[in-house]
Design a protein around this motif. Structure first.
Motif, PDB file in Angstrom:
ATOM      1  N   ALA A  32       0.806  -1.320   0.011  1.00 46.54           N
ATOM      2  CA  ALA A  32       0.500  -0.165  -0.277  1.00 46.54           C
ATOM      3  C   ALA A  32       0.677   1.186   0.186  1.00 46.54           C
ATOM      4  CB  ALA A  32      -0.662   0.327   0.769  1.00 46.54           C
ATOM      5  N   GLU A  33       2.013   0.937   0.524  1.00 45.07           N
ATOM      6  CA  GLU A  33       2.907   2.572   0.743  1.00 45.07           C
ATOM      7  C   GLU A  33       4.028   2.632  -0.276  1.00 45.07           C
ATOM      8  OE1 GLU A  33       4.912   1.979   4.433  1.00 45.07           O
ATOM      9  OE2 GLU A  33       3.509   1.487   6.173  1.00 45.07           O
ATOM     10  N   ALA A  34       4.532   1.484  -0.459  1.00 45.24           N
ATOM     11  CA  ALA A  34       5.232   2.238  -1.439  1.00 45.24           C
ATOM     12  C   ALA A  34       5.234   0.759  -3.255  1.00 45.24           C
ATOM     13  CB  ALA A  34       6.576   0.265  -1.214  1.00 45.24           C
ATOM     14  N   GLY A  35       3.587   0.526  -3.345  1.00 43.93           N
ATOM     15  CA  GLY A  35       3.296   0.355  -4.671  1.00 43.93           C
ATOM     16  C   GLY A  35       4.332  -1.263  -4.925  1.00 43.93           C
ATOM     17  N   LEU A  36       4.249  -1.868  -6.164  1.00 48.74           N
ATOM     18  CA  LEU A  36       3.984  -3.199  -6.710  1.00 48.74           C
ATOM     19  C   LEU A  36       5.425  -3.397  -6.223  1.00 48.74           C
ATOM     20  CD1 LEU A  36       3.705  -6.289  -7.396  1.00 48.74           C
ATOM     21  CD2 LEU A  36       3.376  -4.960  -9.208  1.00 48.74           C
ATOM     22  N   VAL A  44      10.016  -6.238   3.376  1.00 54.21           N
ATOM     23  CA  VAL A  44       8.622  -6.821   4.508  1.00 54.21           C
ATOM     24  C   VAL A  44       9.439  -8.115   5.493  1.00 54.21           C
ATOM     25  CG1 VAL A  44       7.431  -8.929   4.288  1.00 54.21           C
ATOM     26  CG2 VAL A  44       7.088  -7.768   2.423  1.00 54.21           C
ATOM     27  N   CYS A  45      10.880  -8.506   5.741  1.00 55.38           N
ATOM     28  CA  CYS A  45      11.487  -9.445   6.641  1.00 55.38           C
ATOM     29  C   CYS A  45      11.710  -8.135   7.444  1.00 55.38           C
ATOM     30  CB  CYS A  45      12.674  -9.509   6.006  1.00 55.38           C
ATOM     31  SG  CYS A  45      12.099 -11.112   5.459  1.00 55.38           S
ATOM     32  N   LYS A  46      12.546  -6.388   7.256  1.00 54.63           N
ATOM     33  CA  LYS A  46      13.179  -5.673   8.181  1.00 54.63           C
ATOM     34  C   LYS A  46      11.622  -4.831   8.705  1.00 54.63           C
ATOM     35  CE  LYS A  46      15.172  -1.225   7.240  1.00 54.63           C
ATOM     36  NZ  LYS A  46      16.344  -0.005   6.727  1.00 54.63           N
ATOM     37  N   ARG A  47      10.841  -5.082   7.746  1.00 59.26           N
ATOM     38  CA  ARG A  47       9.365  -4.350   8.939  1.00 59.26           C
ATOM     39  C   ARG A  47       8.924  -5.065   9.859  1.00 59.26           C
ATOM     40  NH1 ARG A  47       6.649  -0.027   6.465  1.00 59.26           N
ATOM     41  NH2 ARG A  47       7.525   1.253   4.706  1.00 59.26           N
ATOM     42  N   ALA A  48       9.103  -6.430   9.329  1.00 55.63           N
ATOM     43  CA  ALA A  48       8.618  -7.474  10.640  1.00 55.63           C
ATOM     44  C   ALA A  48       9.318  -8.160  11.417  1.00 55.63           C
ATOM     45  CB  ALA A  48       7.940  -8.467   9.474  1.00 55.63           C
ATOM     46  N   GLY A  49      10.731  -7.747  11.047  1.00 56.62           N
ATOM     47  CA  GLY A  49      11.818  -8.554  12.201  1.00 56.62           C
ATOM     48  C   GLY A  49      12.267  -9.841  11.901  1.00 56.62           C
TER      49      GLY A  49
END
Length: 208
Positions: A32-36, A44-49
């Motif tokens: 939603a923030e960065a698009g495809l 995703v890994c960084k954001r999810a820890g």
């Protein structure tokens, strides 16, 4: 239906399920923030820890993530449609049926816009050729389910005509929804009224 088990591993243990859902939640946020183009498994890994090996235990790449997100969104949309689709609904007089279709279209639009990254998921599965099967599977499945209801409502109608008419209705509805996401300046009410006229005409063709 597409066998997601061939591409992803759905966990059974509670902690693994929580990790799996967390990955999907963050993937939707990033999309939603960065698009495809901005959606990457590393981000995703960084954001999810999480570490990349943890993500790859469940998903091979970002397209696996999008496939699951796409299925989930369309399942939610389809549940709304099938809650509406009854023989009694379809046998309503044309004007009442038109109003009902307009309300249904508005409900699915509202659900998609409120769903986490719903509009972004819709655009993504359309933009990636490898994911076209996700959309096609959903449309065919809903058309078949709607055809069954139509056949119950109008048992005298020829099955091949019922199948064709319901497939046209499903395609029109989703195409118009996608158009509204791409062209937000279009008047939702008038677009919905156009869809309602199409559906009423298709149903009228099935009436005795």
């Amino acid at each position: 239906m597409t066998d997601l088990a061939k591409k992803t591993t759905t966990p059974q243990q509670v902690r693994a399920q929580q990790t799996y859902e967390r990955i999907l939640e963050v993937a939707a946020e990033v999309l939603a923030e960065a698009g495809l183009d901005g959606l990457t498994t590393n981000l995703v890994c960084k954001r999810a820890g999480l570490t990349p090996p943890t993500l790859y235990r469940y998903f091979h790449d970002k397209y696996d993530l999008l496939e699951v997100l796409g299925h989930r969104l369309m399942d939610a949309q389809n549940q709304v449609l099938m809650g509406w689709a009854t023989p009694e609904t379809l046998r309503q007089p044309p004007q009442a049926l038109g109003h009902s279709v307009l309300a249904l279209f508005a409900q699915v639009l509202e659900l998609t816009r409120a769903y986490p990254a719903g509009v972004s998921i819709t655009r993504a599965v359309q933009a990636v050729p490898a994911l076209h099967g996700v959309v096609l599977e959903s449309h065919r499945s809903m058309a078949a389910a709607l055809a069954s209801v139509c056949q119950e409502a109008f048992p005298q109608a020829r099955p091949e005509r019922v199948r064709a008419m319901t497939r046209v209705a499903i395609q029109c509805a989703y195409s118009l929804m996608e158009m509204l996401f791409d062209e937000p300046e279009q008047p939702v009410e008038l677009v919905g009224e156009g869809l309602a006229r199409v559906v009423v005409a298709l149903v009228d063709d099935l009436r005795p």
